[in-house]
Design a protein around this motif. Structure first.
Motif, short mmCIF file in Angstrom:
data_model
loop_
_atom_site.label_atom_id
_atom_site.label_comp_id
_atom_site.label_asym_id
_atom_site.label_seq_id
_atom_site.Cartn_x
_atom_site.Cartn_y
_atom_site.Cartn_z
N GLU A 31 0.74 -1.17 0.03
CA GLU A 31 -0.01 -0.02 0.13
C GLU A 31 1.04 1.10 -0.04
O GLU A 31 0.50 2.22 -0.51
CB GLU A 31 -0.86 0.09 1.13
N LEU A 32 2.03 1.16 0.77
CA LEU A 32 2.97 2.41 0.57
C LEU A 32 3.42 2.88 -0.70
O LEU A 32 4.14 3.95 -0.77
CB LEU A 32 3.93 2.17 1.64
N SER A 33 3.36 1.92 -1.75
CA SER A 33 3.94 1.98 -2.91
C SER A 33 2.87 3.27 -3.72
O SER A 33 3.25 3.20 -4.85
CB SER A 33 4.08 1.04 -3.70
N VAL A 34 2.01 3.58 -2.85
CA VAL A 34 1.22 4.81 -3.65
C VAL A 34 1.95 6.00 -4.31
O VAL A 34 2.94 6.11 -3.35
CB VAL A 34 -0.12 5.31 -2.47
N ASP A 35 1.49 6.29 -5.20
CA ASP A 35 2.27 7.78 -5.52
C ASP A 35 1.64 8.77 -4.85
O ASP A 35 0.40 8.76 -4.66
CB ASP A 35 2.04 7.94 -7.26
N LEU A 36 2.61 9.72 -4.58
CA LEU A 36 2.21 10.93 -3.69
C LEU A 36 0.98 11.66 -4.08
O LEU A 36 0.10 11.98 -3.35
CB LEU A 36 3.28 11.92 -3.67
N GLU B 145 -11.17 5.62 -2.58
CA GLU B 145 -10.73 4.11 -2.53
C GLU B 145 -10.62 3.54 -4.09
O GLU B 145 -9.60 2.91 -4.18
CB GLU B 145 -11.91 3.33 -1.97
N THR B 146 -11.06 4.08 -5.10
CA THR B 146 -10.72 3.98 -6.37
C THR B 146 -9.51 4.58 -6.81
O THR B 146 -8.89 4.16 -7.72
CB THR B 146 -11.92 4.00 -7.28
N GLN B 147 -9.27 5.86 -6.39
CA GLN B 147 -8.06 6.55 -6.93
C GLN B 147 -7.08 6.14 -6.10
O GLN B 147 -6.03 6.19 -6.88
CB GLN B 147 -8.42 8.01 -6.59
N ILE B 148 -7.05 5.95 -5.19
CA ILE B 148 -5.74 5.53 -4.28
C ILE B 148 -4.96 4.02 -4.54
O ILE B 148 -3.86 4.20 -4.35
CB ILE B 148 -6.12 5.54 -2.79
N VAL B 149 -5.74 3.43 -5.28
CA VAL B 149 -5.20 1.88 -5.53
C VAL B 149 -4.49 2.05 -7.01
O VAL B 149 -3.94 1.03 -7.41
CB VAL B 149 -6.16 0.84 -5.34
N ASP C 62 -6.31 -9.77 -4.74
CA ASP C 62 -5.64 -10.02 -3.29
C ASP C 62 -5.31 -8.87 -2.69
O ASP C 62 -5.49 -8.57 -1.37
CB ASP C 62 -4.24 -11.10 -3.30
N PHE C 63 -4.46 -7.91 -3.38
CA PHE C 63 -4.11 -6.59 -3.03
C PHE C 63 -5.39 -5.70 -2.50
O PHE C 63 -5.55 -5.23 -1.48
CB PHE C 63 -3.21 -5.94 -4.07
N LEU C 64 -6.50 -5.70 -3.40
CA LEU C 64 -7.61 -4.80 -2.97
C LEU C 64 -8.34 -5.47 -1.77
O LEU C 64 -8.79 -4.74 -1.00
CB LEU C 64 -8.61 -4.91 -4.16
N GLU C 65 -8.39 -6.68 -1.70
CA GLU C 65 -9.24 -7.37 -0.79
C GLU C 65 -8.45 -7.12 0.54
O GLU C 65 -9.17 -6.83 1.67
CB GLU C 65 -9.45 -8.74 -0.87
#
Length: 448
Positions: free
Chosen positions: A82-87, A193-197, A131-134
């Motif tokens: 999850e921390l690999s999200v772009d800023l 939640e749809t944008q952050i993934v 799996d990541f989303l779940e």
């Protein structure tokens, strides 16, 4: 003749849709795969940097949170994906949150166009994406890191502490043939939640699909001959090596040389021997013989360390010894030179010696193009090992993958940027078949 149409996103089929929160994620329709150091400052990869307090001004605020760990790998593995999200996904989400923008949104993940010489893709990484989303949420470690390295407000970070994904997902089955501009995954939920993934979904699906597509092309070129993944040492990191093994198995490879990938995903493990093994002995016979003793029936001799045809003759000598003990040599491997001509000469030598059952494996810089040429030349090669050109998808090392907003609050959304126009609405894809052959896809607005 009117062909049959099959939905790729069939919301009535449990195999093509996954819902979270109280619903069980279905099986997918593919083959189941099943010295202590404190980091005080950053260093340039080439020239050293003075890390004294007087020279750290201007460095990223990441220096404020530099955990003590035993190795770089342990530092990386401290955090979840999850921390690999772009800023910008976090900063945009803070704006949505501050303004109470909790609208229902749908994003579509698809590929733009094709790399050179490509006309289709194999969808892979779908299972990992689900799996990541779940399980999507930020742990205490991630929350602490976000507070230290981002400009987000404390109030929004507090919101992220209890944040998890609760939306719905529609996706094509793992291993499906898909085409450009068609959705592989569509994610519906709140705008945040749809944008952050976005970033991790693209990362997971793009790499896996790139490698699965390359593997499918190689399998097609091999025309029924087994292909084994030998690419681990040249892939772009360990994670890519594991993904390459998994993706290639989905696309039809017989197995992998990577033991970890075999253990993780239930893939058959294959191995031969290295040139260093032969060099460690006085000669090829004294190298081949003990190996055949240790691994009867599964031995593959690497015969090109010195002179390839002499190596074949030495393999025959050891095969004769093995036959006298009631065991067999499985194969020889050619790894250099004119593989077609050497295969013909090796086949003739082994047939003449009474070993028509010993197979010939070829490796060494192979891809679908060189394999296709070998097959077309009728070279008597029984199997192929592919490494560098497969594991890096050397001729097409990336896919132009995108994740775009297509619908919000029940209204369509479109992007009109030059050469990047998107199609609005959540979608459904129908595949048309005639006489058992795929004839084309039709993209429609989803009615689910």
């Amino acid at each position: 003749m009117v062909g049959q149409h099959h939905r790729l996103f069939d919301t009535e089929s449990p195999h093509l849709e996954t819902k979270f929160r109280g619903h069980t994620k279905p099986e997918l329709d593919a083959r189941s795969i099943h010295r202590k150091r404190s980091f005080q400052c950053l260093r340039h990869p080439v020239s050293p940097i003075d890390c004294s307090p007087n020279h750290t001004r201007g460095w990223s605020s990441a220096l404020k949170y530099a955990p003590t760990r035993h190795s770089y790998r342990q530092v990386v593995n401290q955090y979840r994906k999850e921390l690999s999200v772009d800023l910008y996904e976090l900063t945009m989400s803070q704006v949505f949150w501050r303004r109470g923008m909790d609208s229902s949104a749908t994003f579509s993940l698809f590929f733009r166009g094709y790399p050179k010489d490509r006309a289709y893709y194999i969808a892979s990484g779908i299972d990992d994406a689900l799996d990541f989303l779940e399980d999507f949420h930020f742990s205490a470690d991630e929350i602490r890191a976000i507070r230290n390295v981002t400009p987000l407000s404390d109030e929004f970070v507090d919101f992220l502490t209890d944040f998890s994904f609760s939306g719905t997902v529609r996706a094509v089955p793992e291993g499906s043939i898909v085409f450009a501009a068609e959705p592989l995954i569509e994610v519906t939920g709140t705008l945040i939640e749809t944008q952050i993934v976005e970033t991790m979904l693209l990362n997971i699906v793009t790499t896996a699909s790139l490698l699965a597509t390359k593997a499918a092309r190689i399998v097609q070129a091999a025309d029924g001959r087994p292909v084994v993944d030998f690419g681990s040492r040249r892939t772009h990191g360990e994670d890519a090596a594991i993904e390459a093994a998994r993706a290639s198995y989905i696309s039809g490879f017989a197995g992998t040389s990577n033991v970890k990938a075999a253990a993780l995903h239930g893939i058959p493990a294959y191995g031969t021997m290295a040139h260093s093994f032969i060099q460690a002995f006085d000669n090829e016979v004294t190298a081949f013989a003990p190996y055949a003793d240790e691994f009867p029936e599964t031995t593959t001799f690497l015969v090109d360390t010195y002179d390839t045809l002499d190596g074949v003759r030495n393999a025959i000598r050891v095969a004769e010894q093995a036959r006298s003990r009631g065991t067999n040599v499985n194969a020889i491997r050619l790894d250099s030179g004119d593989l077609a001509e050497l295969a013909r000469a090796a086949r003739a030598l082994m047939d003449e010696a009474g070993f028509p059952q010993i197979r010939i494996m070829a490796s060494g810089g192979l891809d679908e193009h060189s394999i296709s040429q070998l097959v077309a030349s009728c070279a008597p090669i029984d199997a192929f090992g592919v490494g560098t050109r497969f594991g890096t998808s050397a001729d097409a090392p990336y896919i132009d993958s995108v994740y775009k907003l297509v619908e919000i609050d029940g209204r369509p959304v479109i992007k009109l940027s030059t050469s990047k126009v998107t199609k609005p609405w959540a979608k459904q894809v129908f595949r048309r078949f005639e006489d058992g052959m795929m004839r084309g896809d039709v993209i429609t607005r989803s009615t689910s």
